[in-house]
Design a protein around this motif. Sequence first.
Motif, short mmCIF file in Angstrom:
data_model
loop_
_atom_site.label_atom_id
_atom_site.label_comp_id
_atom_site.label_asym_id
_atom_site.label_seq_id
_atom_site.Cartn_x
_atom_site.Cartn_y
_atom_site.Cartn_z
N GLU A 128 -27.88 78.57 -27.21
CA GLU A 128 -27.72 78.91 -28.63
C GLU A 128 -27.02 77.72 -29.33
O GLU A 128 -26.51 77.92 -30.55
N THR A 129 -26.84 76.74 -28.53
CA THR A 129 -26.26 75.27 -29.29
C THR A 129 -27.36 74.40 -29.54
O THR A 129 -28.02 73.62 -28.60
N ALA A 130 -27.45 73.92 -30.81
CA ALA A 130 -28.26 73.17 -31.32
C ALA A 130 -28.30 71.73 -30.80
O ALA A 130 -29.28 70.98 -30.51
N ASP A 131 -26.89 71.13 -30.66
CA ASP A 131 -26.63 69.93 -30.01
C ASP A 131 -27.23 69.60 -28.71
O ASP A 131 -27.87 68.81 -28.40
N ALA A 134 -33.70 73.09 -32.13
CA ALA A 134 -32.41 72.64 -32.86
C ALA A 134 -32.29 73.18 -34.11
O ALA A 134 -31.22 73.61 -34.62
N ARG A 166 -33.82 75.70 -35.80
CA ARG A 166 -33.76 76.87 -35.77
C ARG A 166 -32.24 77.18 -35.57
O ARG A 166 -31.82 78.23 -36.22
N LEU A 167 -31.84 76.89 -34.77
CA LEU A 167 -30.29 77.07 -34.05
C LEU A 167 -29.21 76.55 -35.30
O LEU A 167 -28.24 77.48 -35.46
N ARG A 168 -29.45 75.71 -35.86
CA ARG A 168 -28.69 75.11 -36.97
C ARG A 168 -29.27 74.82 -38.09
O ARG A 168 -29.69 73.36 -38.41
N TRP A 195 -28.56 71.60 -40.32
CA TRP A 195 -28.40 70.28 -39.77
C TRP A 195 -29.61 69.16 -40.12
O TRP A 195 -30.78 69.64 -39.98
N ARG A 206 -30.42 68.19 -46.68
CA ARG A 206 -29.55 68.48 -45.50
C ARG A 206 -28.38 67.60 -45.19
O ARG A 206 -27.58 67.68 -44.36
#
Length: 210
Positions: free
Chosen positions: A111-114, A139, A141-143, A146, A176
Motif C-alpha cells: 500500500e506504499t506508492a514509493d 503507485a 493508484r495508491l497515491r 503524486w 499534480r
Amino acid sequence: MDAAAGDSSASAPAGASAGSHSSGALGRAIGLDDAEVAQLGLLFGELAGSLGLDGAAVFGRLAAGQGIGQALAMPAHVCELIYARAHRWFAVGRIDRAEQLFRALCLLDDETADYQAGLGVCLRAGGHLAQAEGAFLSAARLRPAWAVPYLHLAELAIHQHQRERAASFLAACDSRAGDDVSPAIPEEAARLRAALDMAAHAGGSIWPRR
C-alpha cells in the motif's frame, strides 16, 4: 492427533481456526476452497512455529486480507531500513540488488506508492517496460495526487512512440506538480514535452531511440 480428533478445539489447525471466518476471501485470492485454505493454515502454522512465530495469529491476519508485513507485525523501521538500502544499491549502479529489495518492500507493504515507484524505476532501467508500467500505475493508484508516477509513465510512453498517452501522462503530472514537488520533476516534464513537440513538428519522425 487421533486422540484429539473428536475435539474440534484441539484438532483445529494452527492458523486455520484464526482465519476460518474470512478464509473465503483468502481462498478466492489464491484459488483455493475453504478446505484447502484450512490445510494451508495447518502447514503454515507448523512452519511458522518452527521459526518462532505465532502461526495462528499470522495466518488469521493474512486470511483477513492484511498484507504480509502487517500480518507479520513488521516494525515500520524495518521497511525504512530496506528502503534506504535499496536506494544505496541503486545509487552505485546495482540495479539488480535494488530491484530485489524493492520487490521485498512491495511484498511486505503493498500500500506504499514509493515502493511501487522504486520498483518501477528498477524495472525500467532493466528494460522490463510492461512490468515497469504496471508498477508506476500501481503507485499512481495508491497515491493519486503524486506527480512522480505520471512523469515516469510519460517517459515510458515516449520511449514506445505512444504520443497521445505521453501527452496525457504529462498533463496528469503537471496537474499534480504542487509546491511540495522537487524542482527536478517539472524540469524533466518540460524536457519530455519538448521531445513531444519536436516529434509533432517533424511529423513524428523524431523520437528518442529505443
